[in-house]
Every structure is written in structure tokens, then in C-alpha cells.
Scaffold this active site. Structure first.
Site, PDB file in Angstrom:
ATOM      1  N   GLY A 100      20.620  29.729 -23.713  1.00 59.98           N
ATOM      2  CA  GLY A 100      21.155  30.691 -22.730  1.00 59.98           C
ATOM      3  C   GLY A 100      22.565  31.106 -23.114  1.00 59.98           C
ATOM      4  N   ARG A 119      15.688  31.299 -27.570  1.00 55.44           N
ATOM      5  CA  ARG A 119      15.209  29.923 -27.429  1.00 55.44           C
ATOM      6  C   ARG A 119      14.009  29.868 -28.371  1.00 55.44           C
ATOM      7  NH1 ARG A 119      17.898  28.352 -22.572  1.00 55.44           N
ATOM      8  NH2 ARG A 119      17.929  29.951 -20.964  1.00 55.44           N
ATOM      9  N   ASP A 151      22.060  20.798 -25.897  1.00 58.62           N
ATOM     10  CA  ASP A 151      21.668  19.698 -26.784  1.00 58.62           C
ATOM     11  C   ASP A 151      20.360  19.963 -27.541  1.00 58.62           C
ATOM     12  OD1 ASP A 151      20.277  19.300 -24.484  1.00 58.62           O
ATOM     13  OD2 ASP A 151      20.975  17.243 -24.136  1.00 58.62           O
ATOM     14  N   THR A 183      27.091  26.190 -21.992  1.00 57.50           N
ATOM     15  CA  THR A 183      26.074  26.459 -20.972  1.00 57.50           C
ATOM     16  C   THR A 183      26.736  26.481 -19.610  1.00 57.50           C
ATOM     17  OG1 THR A 183      24.192  25.567 -19.735  1.00 57.50           O
ATOM     18  CG2 THR A 183      25.444  23.965 -21.011  1.00 57.50           C
ATOM     19  N   ASP A 225      25.506  25.552 -17.045  1.00 59.92           N
ATOM     20  CA  ASP A 225      25.013  24.418 -16.246  1.00 59.92           C
ATOM     21  C   ASP A 225      25.991  23.226 -16.251  1.00 59.92           C
ATOM     22  OD1 ASP A 225      22.816  26.040 -16.030  1.00 59.92           O
ATOM     23  OD2 ASP A 225      21.598  24.916 -17.456  1.00 59.92           O
ATOM     24  N   ASP A 278      25.921  20.615 -18.086  1.00 59.15           N
ATOM     25  CA  ASP A 278      25.073  19.417 -17.999  1.00 59.15           C
ATOM     26  C   ASP A 278      24.945  18.681 -19.326  1.00 59.15           C
ATOM     27  OD1 ASP A 278      23.607  21.281 -19.364  1.00 59.15           O
ATOM     28  OD2 ASP A 278      21.765  21.015 -18.207  1.00 59.15           O
ATOM     29  N   ARG A 304      20.002  24.688 -13.588  1.00 61.19           N
ATOM     30  CA  ARG A 304      18.803  23.932 -13.972  1.00 61.19           C
ATOM     31  C   ARG A 304      18.697  22.686 -13.106  1.00 61.19           C
ATOM     32  NH1 ARG A 304      15.838  25.419 -18.548  1.00 61.19           N
ATOM     33  NH2 ARG A 304      17.500  26.628 -19.478  1.00 61.19           N
TER      34      ARG A 304
END
Ligand code: F6P
Length: 320
Positions: free
Chosen positions: A11, A72, A103, A126, A128, A130, A172
Site C-alpha cells: 500500500g 502487491r 514486512d 504503511t 497502519d 503495525d 488493517r
């Protein structure tokens, strides 16, 4: 003469463009040819690789998304496709890669290294936030600011109509974006995967706001909980409020990178180039407790990211 190729994967995230520019400029200043790969890992397989031009980087720093585009890729899991990618790099004398992404992208390049010994440096990017091992991923600050602008706007109309709004953020399975923006927007409710919620105690707590003239209720919900629609119905039926749902969606990924994302991108990228030239291979650039350093792939990929406990505990009161 060796070459470094710079690419973006997964993303898109604000801050990627400033980081691309910094990696190109820094490589060039150190006498290394900077190449760019278009369309992420898919483009690597298909040989969409060009020497970085001044034209590409000239007006890049303030642009959102990634001007190199992203993908992706499933094909990169196939050895034959990775071999094709390797041949494209070899033809051009490229022997190092800088990749921005998550990752999954780092793991893909680790497989690539195991096959063909092309080292890489990873930059966490990202919205996110995360990725384990780093407190910050590129794109987060810009996304937070986009979300806050949206919530502030929603609050104007919510108050005008004495309504409740449920606002769903991305992230996510991670509640970082939702938690931080709930805190910064003064939201009344925050529902995230990390915190169990209790609707009945939220109901009791919000009695004042529900009844008060001219008030509104703002609930920020992380997409990973999948409860935005349910909460909207609950606020309508149980709390008796006229309630609307706003799913922010991909608007959160866009926008001109903030100063923080420009600076983080610049610092991560120059460090990534330095790492590769100093034989710190296959490392991920991380920012932890206010310090930049390199992490090993294994300490990042496949590890569980945990949101800062202080942020989680500040949000507990908004979940019950
Ligand atoms: O990982 C970034 C992210 O924006 C997530 O927050 C979201 O769940 C996902 O990507 C959306 O993916 P796509 O752009 O493929 O719809």
C-alpha cells in the site's frame, strides 16, 4: 560501478516520495548510480527499471502516494519470476535495493537475497503503523492529519444536527490510527482490536452527552474490529440517537506528506543507502524511543507489533 535501485511496494504511504528523492540524491552524492523501479515487485519482474532522472525527483517532495507506483505481487513468490527480476538488475549493474513497504515486502526481498545475493535495505512505510521493531512507519503522520481534518468536519455537522457519527478508520488489524485520532479529536468512543469494549457502560457514560442540547457523539472505530455498522445500529436503537456512519477509506492514504513524513522519509532513506554501502545488509530502518537504528529482518517480520501501552490505556476509558 555499482547501482542502487529504489522501489516502493504494498500500500502506498505519504513520505514515500520524499524518501525516494533522498535515496536518489544521497546515492548520487556518494558516486553510486541511482535507479528506480516502477510498479513495485511486479515492475522488478518486468524490468520497469530506469536510471533516476532529475526530472523525476525535482517536484517530488510534496507529492502524496508514490510516483514510482506500487503493487502487491503474488508472482514474486515464484522462483522463475525472481530469476527474471535478477536478470534485469544484472543487465544494468544494479547490486543493491532499497525497498519501502511492509514486512511482506521485506520478506520477499529476503527470499530474493537467498536466491541471488542482492542485498536490500527496508524502510517501514504503511499508514497502519503495525510493523514490529519501530515506533514509526512512513505515512502515519499524514494519515492521522487527514483523519483529524475529516473528524473535525464531521463534528461540525454532527453538532448542528445533534447526531452521533461512527467514523471507521483504516489500519488493517491494528488500532493505532483509530486510537491516536480518537484521542486527538476528542472522540467519545473508540473501538479497536486491542481493547475489549462494553457497550452498556458506554451507554451509561454517555447519558449526559446524549441528552444535552447541542451536543453530538463521535465514535472512532478501527476497520479491524468490523463493528462499525453494528455500532451505528446500536447508537440508533439503544442510545436513540440519529446516527450516521462515515467510512473514511482510501482518502486516508492520500495527501501531501506532512513535515514529519518528509523528514522521516529523508532520514530513513539516507540511512538505508548508508547501510547498504557499509555492508549492513538486509536491515530494516527503525525509529525507536527517539533513536534511529537498523533492525534485523527476523526482529521485524513476523513479530507482533504492540501499540504503545500508554496510548492503549488512554483509550480504555473510551471503550467502556
Ligand atoms: O495497509 C494499508 C491499508 O490501507 C490498510 O489500512 C487497508 O486495510 C488496506 O491497505 C487496503 O488495501 P487496498 O488498498 O488493497 O484496498
Amino acid at each position: 560501478m555499482s547501482g542502487i535501485a529504489i522501489m516502493t511496494s504494498g500500500g502506498d504511504a505519504a513520505g514515500m516520495n520524499p524518501a525516494i528523492k533522498a535515496a536518489v540524491d544521497h546515492s548520487r552524492s556518494l558516486g553510486v548510480d541511482p535507479y528506480v523501479v516502477y510498479d513495485g515487485l511486479e515492475g522488478l519482474i518486468d524490468g520497469k527499471i530506469r536510471l533516476a532522472s532529475n526530472e523525476l525527483t525535482r517536484d517530488m517532495i510534496y507529492r502524496g502516494g508514490t510516483l514510482l507506483r506500487s503493487s502487491r505481487s503474488k508472482r514474486f513468490f515464484e522462483y522463475e519470476c525472481r530469476k527474471q527480476a535478477y536478470m534485469h538488475l544484472k543487465e544494468r549493474g544494479i547490486d543493491k535495493l532499497v525497498i519501502m513497504g511492509g514486512d511482506g515486502s521485506f520478506r520477499a526481498l529476503n527470499d530474493f537475497f537467498n536466491d541471488f545475493e542482492i542485498p536490500f535495505a527496508g524502510i517501514p512505510a504503511t499508514i497502519d503503523n503495525d510493523i514490529a521493531g519501530t515506533d514509526y512507519c512512513l505515512g502515519v503522520d499524514t494519515a492521522q492529519n487527514v483523519i483529524l481534518n475529516c473528524i473535525d468536519s464531521v463534528r461540525d455537522t454532527a453538532r448542528s444536527h445533534h447526531r452521533a457519527f461512527v467514523i471507521e478508520t483504516m489500519g488493517r488489524d491494528c488500532g493505532y490510527l483509530a486510537m491516536t485520532t480518537a484521542l486527538c479529536s476528542g472522540a467519545d468512543i473508540c473501538i479497536v482490536p486491542e481493547i475489549p469494549y462494553d457497550l452498556e457502560s458506554i451507554y451509561d457514560r454517555l447519558q449526559g452527552a446524549i441528552k444535552e442540547e447541542g451536543s453530538c457523539v463521535i465514535a472512532v472505530v478501527a476497520e479491524g474490529t468490523r463493528v462499525a455498522q453494528y455500532l451505528t445500529r446500536w447508537l440508533t436503537e439503544r442510545a436513540g440517537m440519529d446516527t450516521r456512519l462515515t467510512v473514511l477509506g482510501h482518502v486516508q492514504r492520500g495527501g501531501s506528506p506532512t513535515a514529519r513524513d518528509r523528514l522521516m522519509g529523508t532520514r530513513f532513506a539516507t540511512r538505508a543507502v548508508d547501510a547498504l554501502l557499509n555492508d549492513e545488509i538486509n536491515k530494516i530502518m527503525v525509529y525507536r524511543d527517539g533513536l534511529y537504528s537498523y533492525a534485523t529482518l527476523d526482529s521485524v517480520a513476523g513479530q507482533q507489533y504492540a501499540v504503545n501501552e500508554e496510548i492503549v490505556s488512554l483509550c480504555r476509558g473510551l471503550s467502556r
